[in-house]
Design a protein around this motif. Sequence first.
Motif, PDB file in Angstrom:
ATOM      1  N   ARG A 121     -17.205  17.602 -63.217  1.00 51.78           N
ATOM      2  CA  ARG A 121     -15.848  17.375 -62.715  1.00 51.78           C
ATOM      3  C   ARG A 121     -14.869  17.162 -63.867  1.00 51.78           C
ATOM      4  O   ARG A 121     -13.815  17.797 -63.931  1.00 51.78           O
ATOM      5  N   VAL A 122     -15.226  16.265 -64.789  1.00 54.45           N
ATOM      6  CA  VAL A 122     -14.346  15.982 -65.933  1.00 54.45           C
ATOM      7  C   VAL A 122     -14.168  17.234 -66.782  1.00 54.45           C
ATOM      8  O   VAL A 122     -13.057  17.569 -67.197  1.00 54.45           O
ATOM      9  N   TRP A 123     -15.244  17.955 -67.041  1.00 54.83           N
ATOM     10  CA  TRP A 123     -15.187  19.159 -67.876  1.00 54.83           C
ATOM     11  C   TRP A 123     -14.287  20.225 -67.241  1.00 54.83           C
ATOM     12  O   TRP A 123     -13.498  20.855 -67.922  1.00 54.83           O
ATOM     13  N   LEU A 124     -14.387  20.399 -65.941  1.00 61.00           N
ATOM     14  CA  LEU A 124     -13.558  21.399 -65.265  1.00 61.00           C
ATOM     15  C   LEU A 124     -12.101  20.971 -65.155  1.00 61.00           C
ATOM     16  O   LEU A 124     -11.196  21.808 -65.213  1.00 61.00           O
ATOM     17  N   ASP A 125     -11.856  19.676 -64.997  1.00 58.42           N
ATOM     18  CA  ASP A 125     -10.493  19.178 -64.784  1.00 58.42           C
ATOM     19  C   ASP A 125      -9.703  18.943 -66.069  1.00 58.42           C
ATOM     20  O   ASP A 125      -8.485  18.767 -66.011  1.00 58.42           O
ATOM     21  N   THR A 126     -10.375  18.918 -67.196  1.00 62.29           N
ATOM     22  CA  THR A 126      -9.692  18.607 -68.458  1.00 62.29           C
ATOM     23  C   THR A 126      -9.168  19.886 -69.105  1.00 62.29           C
ATOM     24  O   THR A 126      -9.943  20.797 -69.398  1.00 62.29           O
ATOM     25  N   PRO A 127      -7.863  19.943 -69.355  1.00 62.79           N
ATOM     26  CA  PRO A 127      -7.307  21.127 -70.027  1.00 62.79           C
ATOM     27  C   PRO A 127      -7.482  21.036 -71.543  1.00 62.79           C
ATOM     28  O   PRO A 127      -7.655  19.950 -72.096  1.00 62.79           O
ATOM     29  N   PHE A 128      -7.412  22.187 -72.198  1.00 63.04           N
ATOM     30  CA  PHE A 128      -7.374  22.248 -73.656  1.00 63.04           C
ATOM     31  C   PHE A 128      -6.040  21.666 -74.110  1.00 63.04           C
ATOM     32  O   PHE A 128      -4.993  21.982 -73.537  1.00 63.04           O
ATOM     33  N   SER A 129      -6.046  20.831 -75.124  1.00 68.52           N
ATOM     34  CA  SER A 129      -4.819  20.158 -75.563  1.00 68.52           C
ATOM     35  C   SER A 129      -3.806  21.128 -76.156  1.00 68.52           C
ATOM     36  O   SER A 129      -2.609  20.859 -76.118  1.00 68.52           O
ATOM     37  N   GLU A 130      -4.263  22.223 -76.714  1.00 70.79           N
ATOM     38  CA  GLU A 130      -3.420  23.216 -77.388  1.00 70.79           C
ATOM     39  C   GLU A 130      -2.643  22.615 -78.549  1.00 70.79           C
ATOM     40  O   GLU A 130      -1.638  23.180 -78.993  1.00 70.79           O
ATOM     41  N   GLY A 131      -3.115  21.469 -79.060  1.00 71.35           N
ATOM     42  CA  GLY A 131      -2.514  20.876 -80.244  1.00 71.35           C
ATOM     43  C   GLY A 131      -2.731  21.777 -81.445  1.00 71.35           C
ATOM     44  O   GLY A 131      -3.757  22.453 -81.538  1.00 71.35           O
TER      45      GLY A 131
END
Length: 152
Positions: free
Chosen positions: A121-131
């Motif tokens: 769930r966490v892995w799917l819901d977390t976006p790439f920061s794109e920092g």
Amino acid sequence: MIIAIGADHAGYRLKDVIVPFLEAQGHRIIDLGCNCADSVDYPDYAVPVCDKVVSGEADRGILICGTGIGMSIAANKTPGIRCALVHDLFSAKATREHNDTNVLAMGERVVGPGVAEEIVRVWLDTPFSEGPRHVGRLNKVKAIETQQALHP
């Protein structure tokens, strides 16, 4: 989201927990096996999952074996795959935020079903920061892939 999933004989029971969990969240699943305890070789399941992700047929991939180690090694041999072996929630979040991973590996003998569901769930819901620093690092990883392809 379309998710390709595969497991070997040591991970199929956890796969059988994760698939309905994902379907209940509305994800479409491409289940590439295996579905029994008969001994099989993890690369035979890692490669098809990674191929689905690289081709764009799947948005992400999940691989499960006894420890997750073999699956993650095999997965990371595929150009374009960024597979992380994860057994805790902090790593599940960090690997998406910092590394933009597209394949998750877990070990059935290491993590229980409830924790595995939360990791997914966490892995799917977390976006790439794109920092900028993370993008720069990923570009270096992509350059390594390109260099290796030119000079194996």
